[in-house]
Design an enzyme around this catalytic site. Structure first.
Site, PDB file in Angstrom:
ATOM      1  N   ASP A  13      29.460  28.654 -10.752  1.00  0.00           N
ATOM      2  CA  ASP A  13      30.104  27.735  -9.826  1.00  0.00           C
ATOM      3  C   ASP A  13      31.553  27.546 -10.277  1.00  0.00           C
ATOM      4  O   ASP A  13      31.904  27.877 -11.426  1.00  0.00           O
ATOM      5  CB  ASP A  13      29.343  26.401  -9.830  1.00  0.00           C
ATOM      6  CG  ASP A  13      29.835  25.446  -8.761  1.00  0.00           C
ATOM      7  OD1 ASP A  13      30.170  25.924  -7.658  1.00  0.00           O
ATOM      8  OD2 ASP A  13      29.908  24.235  -9.024  1.00  0.00           O
ATOM      9  N   ASP A  15      34.011  24.493  -9.312  1.00  0.00           N
ATOM     10  CA  ASP A  15      34.365  23.119  -9.683  1.00  0.00           C
ATOM     11  C   ASP A  15      33.345  22.548 -10.664  1.00  0.00           C
ATOM     12  O   ASP A  15      32.135  22.591 -10.427  1.00  0.00           O
ATOM     13  CB  ASP A  15      34.438  22.238  -8.435  1.00  0.00           C
ATOM     14  CG  ASP A  15      35.572  22.649  -7.508  1.00  0.00           C
ATOM     15  OD1 ASP A  15      36.667  22.918  -8.025  1.00  0.00           O
ATOM     16  OD2 ASP A  15      35.353  22.707  -6.285  1.00  0.00           O
TER      17      ASP A  15
END
Length: 259
Positions: A13, A15
């Protein structure tokens, strides 16, 4: 039980894993550098459908992280891939920004409000009541309803903003039609990323900062999962969930020596 195979592919991922509030997570530059040196397959995954991979590449570079366009996989790209597989050369009424519209144009879709095959809902900074009304009417007339991701709120300097999942709920309430969400936690997002890399689930790990999206979708896709504590989830939160990641680390800095 046989021994787990070595990890040859990494999904991460963005963020909370590589960047946090516009700044690189400590250890992220070293992690990315080690991945490049190793030659192992790697994709950055994000549910954000606003930006194209080129946009996200520029944003990551500004944060001091070098991730090529080809190493970025968004919910918009996954949605486009899904629609290309389901109904090649179709049409859609789209609520979203360039990340989504570009992805759909690139698979040969026509964007129209005249009897489209699909209504496709993504993220935008300014949802239009007029566009939402059009979407409701089209879904009510039989257009199939797709949404890029189920996230209900997104961040902004002023505070939370309504996101794709919240607007999808509005359309569902008005029509009685549930959307098909392509992005995390749907494991389809992981499967489409694996296909991009021509990788296998048995030799792939997913790194995320959320138990309810990154970890669960990785588990359901048959991947090993790494929860980093540099984003949303705290260590104490893990016990609330009926499933566990394969590993829990403070940040990607702890994974550099594992590559």
């Amino acid at each position: 039980m046989s021994e787990p195979k070595p990890i040859e592919t990494w999904l991460a991922d963005m963020d909370g894993v590589l960047v946090h509030e516009g700044h690189p997570v400590p250890g992220a530059p070293e992690f990315l550098s080690r991945l490049r040196e190793s030659g192992k397959g790697f994709l950055v995954l994000t549910n954000n459908s606003i930006y194209t991979p080129r946009d996200l590449h520029a944003r990551l570079v500004s944060a001091g992280l070098d991730v090529g366009e080809g190493s970025i996989w968004t919910s918009a790209l996954a949605t486009a891939q899904f629609l290309s597989d389901q109904a090649p050369g179709g049409s859609a009424f789209v609520i979203g920004e360039s990340g989504l519209t570009t992805a759909l144009h690139n698979i040969g879709y026509v964007l129209t409000d005249k009897n489209p095959d699909y209504v496709v809902l993504g993220e935008t900074r300014t949802y239009s009541f007029s566009a939402i009304t059009t979407a409701i009417r089209l879904v009510d007339r039989g257009a199939r309803f797709i949404a890029t991701n189920p996230d209900t709120v997104g961040p902004s300097p002023e505070g939370p903003l309504p996101a794709c999942g919240a607007v999808a709920a509005l359309i569902t309430k008005a029509t009685g039609v549930e959307p098909y969400f392509v992005g995390k936690p749907n494991p389809l997002m992981m499967r489409s990323a694996l296909n991009q890399l021509e990788a296998h689930s048995e030799t792939t790990a997913m790194i995320g900062d959320r138990m309810d999206t990154d970890v669960i979708s990785g588990i359901e896709a048959g991947l090993r999962t790494v929860l980093v504590l540099s984003g949303v989830t705290r260590r104490v939160d893990i016990e609330r969930f009926p499933y566990r990641p394969s590993w829990v680390v403070d940040s990607v800095a702890d994974l550099v020596d594992q590559i």
